[in-house]
Scaffold this active site. Sequence first.
Site, PDB file in Angstrom:
ATOM      1  N   LEU A   1       8.242   3.896 -12.850  1.00  0.00           N
ATOM      2  CA  LEU A   1       7.576   2.937 -11.953  1.00  0.00           C
ATOM      3  C   LEU A   1       8.428   2.851 -10.697  1.00  0.00           C
ATOM      4  CD1 LEU A   1       6.743  -0.784 -12.891  1.00  0.00           C
ATOM      5  CD2 LEU A   1       8.514  -0.261 -11.227  1.00  0.00           C
ATOM      6  N   ASN A   2       7.799   2.807  -9.526  1.00  0.00           N
ATOM      7  CA  ASN A   2       8.571   2.388  -8.351  1.00  0.00           C
ATOM      8  C   ASN A   2       7.831   1.310  -7.575  1.00  0.00           C
ATOM      9  OD1 ASN A   2       7.469   5.223  -7.764  1.00  0.00           O
ATOM     10  ND2 ASN A   2       8.188   4.786  -5.727  1.00  0.00           N
ATOM     11  N   ASP A   3       7.491   1.495  -6.340  1.00  0.00           N
ATOM     12  CA  ASP A   3       7.045   0.380  -5.503  1.00  0.00           C
ATOM     13  C   ASP A   3       5.864  -0.426  -6.067  1.00  0.00           C
ATOM     14  OD1 ASP A   3       8.556   2.111  -4.022  1.00  0.00           O
ATOM     15  OD2 ASP A   3       7.076   2.426  -2.452  1.00  0.00           O
TER      16      ASP A   3
ATOM     17  N   TYR B   1       0.460   7.604  -2.655  1.00  0.00           N
ATOM     18  CA  TYR B   1       1.663   6.848  -2.310  1.00  0.00           C
ATOM     19  C   TYR B   1       1.344   5.377  -2.020  1.00  0.00           C
ATOM     20  CZ  TYR B   1       4.959  10.779  -2.333  1.00  0.00           C
ATOM     21  OH  TYR B   1       5.795  11.805  -2.703  1.00  0.00           O
TER      22      TYR B   1
HETATM   23  C1  FRU Z   1       9.410   3.940  -1.372  1.00  0.00           C
HETATM   24  C2  FRU Z   1       8.527   5.171  -1.336  1.00  0.00           C
HETATM   25  C3  FRU Z   1       7.387   4.986  -0.361  1.00  0.00           C
HETATM   26  C4  FRU Z   1       6.372   5.961  -0.891  1.00  0.00           C
HETATM   27  C5  FRU Z   1       6.565   5.846  -2.385  1.00  0.00           C
HETATM   28  C6  FRU Z   1       6.346   7.104  -3.148  1.00  0.00           C
HETATM   29  O1  FRU Z   1      10.109   3.833  -2.564  1.00  0.00           O
HETATM   30  O2  FRU Z   1       9.295   6.314  -1.008  1.00  0.00           O
HETATM   31  O3  FRU Z   1       7.724   5.196   0.973  1.00  0.00           O
HETATM   32  O4  FRU Z   1       5.074   5.630  -0.506  1.00  0.00           O
HETATM   33  O5  FRU Z   1       7.891   5.410  -2.576  1.00  0.00           O
HETATM   34  O6  FRU Z   1       6.421   6.870  -4.524  1.00  0.00           O
END
Ligand code: FRU
Length: 486
Positions: A45-47, A106
């Site tokens: 998981l990220n953003d 993204y």
């Molecule tokens: C930030 C980022 C965003 C991008 C996304 C890709 O963590 O690099 O700029 O949209 O993560 O997963």
Amino acid sequence: MEWTQENRYRPYHEWSDEQVKELKTKVVASCWRLNYHIQPETGLLNDPNGFSYFNGKWHLFYQSFPFGATHGLKSWFHISSKDLIHWESEGLALEPDSDYDSHGVYSGSALPVEEKLFLAYTGNVRDEAWERHSYQLSAWMNREGTIDKVEIPMIPEPPSGYTAHFRDPQIIRYRDVYLMVIGGKTIDERGHVLVYRSKNLVDWTYLGPLELNQNLGFMVECPNLLFINGKVVLLLCPQGLDKSVLEYQNVYPNTYVLAEDYLIEGNYLKNSTQQQLLDEGFDLYATQAIMAPDGRCLSVGWIGLPEMDYPTFDEGWAHSLSLVKELTLKKGKLYQYPVCETKLLRKAREDFVLEPTKQLRKSTNNCYELQLTIPENCRGQIQLFSDKTSSYALTLSYDTEKGMIQLNRSKTHYPLNPAFGEIRESLIALGEAVKLSIFIDQSTCEIFINQGEKVLTANYYPVENQRELVIEGTKNIHIIYYSLEK
Ligand code: FRU
């Protein structure tokens, strides 16, 4: 599994049910799974993305690579909640399955528009030469949760002078138009926040880079323009920011700027401040915030950082989202504090008054909230995730005489990116009492100073016997301990 480029970008339908099952078994066996933070079912998981209130519920999406703990082919995973605390899985929402997002759906945002939820995101595409292309795309989610992607990009290419590092659209209403606030990088490698305007969410007019009069590194990710009580807060993630502009230790900081107003005529922030750190801990990035319909400004961040290693990578999952925080401005200062709904997590309460010569040593299940008031001119420390002898622990030291809070994660079996430092410090008012609110959840921790004047977020990976809480100080300290719901 070796994370070659080919494996990371393998189309979703090529992953077999067996592979997913095997991954789930591995994830479930992890001792670091969280109790009340949002975490991926599998993979990375990220953003946070698309945070919104729509059709009687809160919606949140997050950047997901479901097939392993690596930054692979990204999609949006959808969860929803009635109370911002208990979240239900709604499954994969936006998959990388079109010509404009073949190499990743993204980050982006959501905005309720009439009967539907408008989703804005960046489509990441790599061509045969593995050159990057970015498209700003949109989709509509109806009340039943069905999502239809809009075929034609809102913005098919970066403005002239900018590279394909052009992403993370935030869409907001501003007077009688919509604004898109988006991160970009110029051809000569400068980070900018770019602004577009639209009347209909289809035709977008470029207004230019937001005039900020300060260095934003080589690239800005995840910008958010917010209005709180008529004042402006801009959140951003500048990459490669010069440390003479702002002192930080994490690979990239999440920062904010305050301003008196945003003026669309001229596209600038009036009397903006220099950037400050949004979080003074080790692991917070990509914060997304919304002006919620109930009048609150609510934020949620990614507890994790790009390009860093974490021990759960070997267990098939990675990262979590922060508690949802309310952003407020008090006496010209930004405060961030978990929403009042967070109290729903509380179970049993215990009160302690700790005397100066004593030590509080309490066995826990690493799932609790602490509320402490440290008197003025008092020194001491709080050991979180401590073993019996305090040889291993996440240590929070305080000195209210010197106005210093320090978080040290060096006493660990799992050093986390030590090249970026294992200590973080936060300055508080000299000679004044301080309130600390600490949320512990298995392998993550959120610390709030003075009801959100400062925040320190940190991951920490304890081993089996690190379950004690130890507190000591040079004066009487009132401690409230709440065990929290699983
Ligand atoms: C930030 C980022 C965003 C991008 C996304 C890709 O963590 O690099 O700029 O949209 O993560 O997963």
